[in-house]
Scaffold this motif. Structure first.
Motif, mmCIF file in Angstrom:
data_model
loop_
_atom_site.group_PDB
_atom_site.id
_atom_site.type_symbol
_atom_site.label_atom_id
_atom_site.label_comp_id
_atom_site.label_asym_id
_atom_site.label_seq_id
_atom_site.Cartn_x
_atom_site.Cartn_y
_atom_site.Cartn_z
ATOM 1 N N LEU A 95 34.479 -4.120 -1.987
ATOM 2 C CA LEU A 95 33.600 -4.284 -1.050
ATOM 3 C C LEU A 95 32.329 -3.142 -0.622
ATOM 4 N N ALA A 132 28.927 -6.671 1.769
ATOM 5 C CA ALA A 132 28.855 -7.378 3.099
ATOM 6 C C ALA A 132 27.586 -6.810 3.685
ATOM 7 N N GLY A 161 28.599 -11.956 1.633
ATOM 8 C CA GLY A 161 28.974 -12.390 2.986
ATOM 9 C C GLY A 161 28.417 -11.375 4.037
ATOM 10 N N ASP A 185 34.901 -18.038 5.477
ATOM 11 C CA ASP A 185 35.032 -17.327 4.244
ATOM 12 C C ASP A 185 33.901 -16.538 3.903
ATOM 13 N N LYS A 186 32.673 -16.533 4.777
ATOM 14 C CA LYS A 186 31.558 -15.665 4.487
ATOM 15 C C LYS A 186 31.578 -14.544 5.561
ATOM 16 N N TYR A 188 32.947 -11.132 5.797
ATOM 17 C CA TYR A 188 33.714 -10.485 4.988
ATOM 18 C C TYR A 188 34.683 -9.285 5.683
#
Length: 243
Positions: A95, A132, A161, A185-186, A188
């Motif tokens: 990420l 993110a 996200g 789910d978005k 992050y």
């Protein structure tokens, strides 16, 4: 609750920071790109350190001034993103944190910002990673969580996200309503935002501390890491009491 802390919060070299974080009880860490660049070895060497300490690198940050970058800085922005993503592959991190632009020359047009986010997410996907997006409270054109979510939603990319950071959210007067508007789910990553709202939104990811404090960065890293871990344990008890 999976607990993490950012290396930027602690004093010392990167190995000293990581050791203090692991000894405090954290299972995960955010690595600040400046700390990684100051390390004399490679990102792969850092991965060996984190593996030995049983620490997961959950975030590399930040990618600055990519979203809305003017045409003359596009090549430089893309190169910065590629370099960070390549380091992430060596770190075993999946990420990347991308901040909203602070550059006065950045584009004010939402359509351009959305296209940049989509392009960045495509690049992340090629590296097996995700992005993110964080709205900095002092961002030039995107400075609210709700604005960040608008761009992420419009980009509609599976590797993109939202980052939720307490300082930036609260500094702009936003809170539970804006958080609850984001599908879980978005959402992050959370850097200690409105814990109760995030819990109600069914967030199950990492809860992390990002502390920019000169006093902390002049203190022993072990004591700061231990205090940070204790604060997250306290927060966990408070949030669970609301269930």
């Amino acid at each position: 609750m999976r607990k993490a802390i950012a290396t930027v919060a602690l004093s010392g070299t990167l190995p000293e920071k990581l050791e203090a974080i692991a000894r405090a009880g954290f299972a995960a860490v955010e690595i600040f790109a400046d700390n990684l660049e100051a390390f004399p070895g490679s990102a792969r060497d850092v991965r060996r350190l984190t593996d030995a300490l049983d620490l997961e690198v959950v975030l590399l940050q930040p990618l600055r001034n990519y979203v809305g970058a003017p045409a003359e800085r596009r090549a430089e922005a893309n190169e910065s993103a590629r370099r960070l993503l390549e380091n992430m592959n060596q770190l075993g991190c999946r990420l990347l944190l991308a901040c909203s632009a602070t550059d006065a020359a950045s584009s004010p047009e939402p359509a351009a910002q959305i296209e940049d986010l989509r392009r960045l997410a495509d690049l992340a996907q090629q590296h097996g990673c995700a992005v993110a997006f964080e709205a900095l409270a002092w961002g030039k054109y995107v400075n609210r969580l709700s604005q960040a979510w608008d761009r992420v939603r419009a980009a509609a990319h599976p590797h993109l996200g939202v980052m939720l950071d307490s300082f930036h959210v609260l500094a702009q007067g936003e809170g539970a309503r804006e958080i609850m508007a984001i599908p879980v789910d978005k959402l992050y990553f959370i850097q200690m935002a409105d814990a109760a709202a995030a819990r109600r939104a069914a967030y199950q990811g990492v809860w992390s501390l990002e502390i920019f404090n000169d006093c902390y960065r002049q203190s022993a890293p072990a004591s700061v890491a231990a205090e940070g871990f204790a604060s997250l344990q306290w927060l966990q008890r408070q949030v669970e009491a609301l269930d």
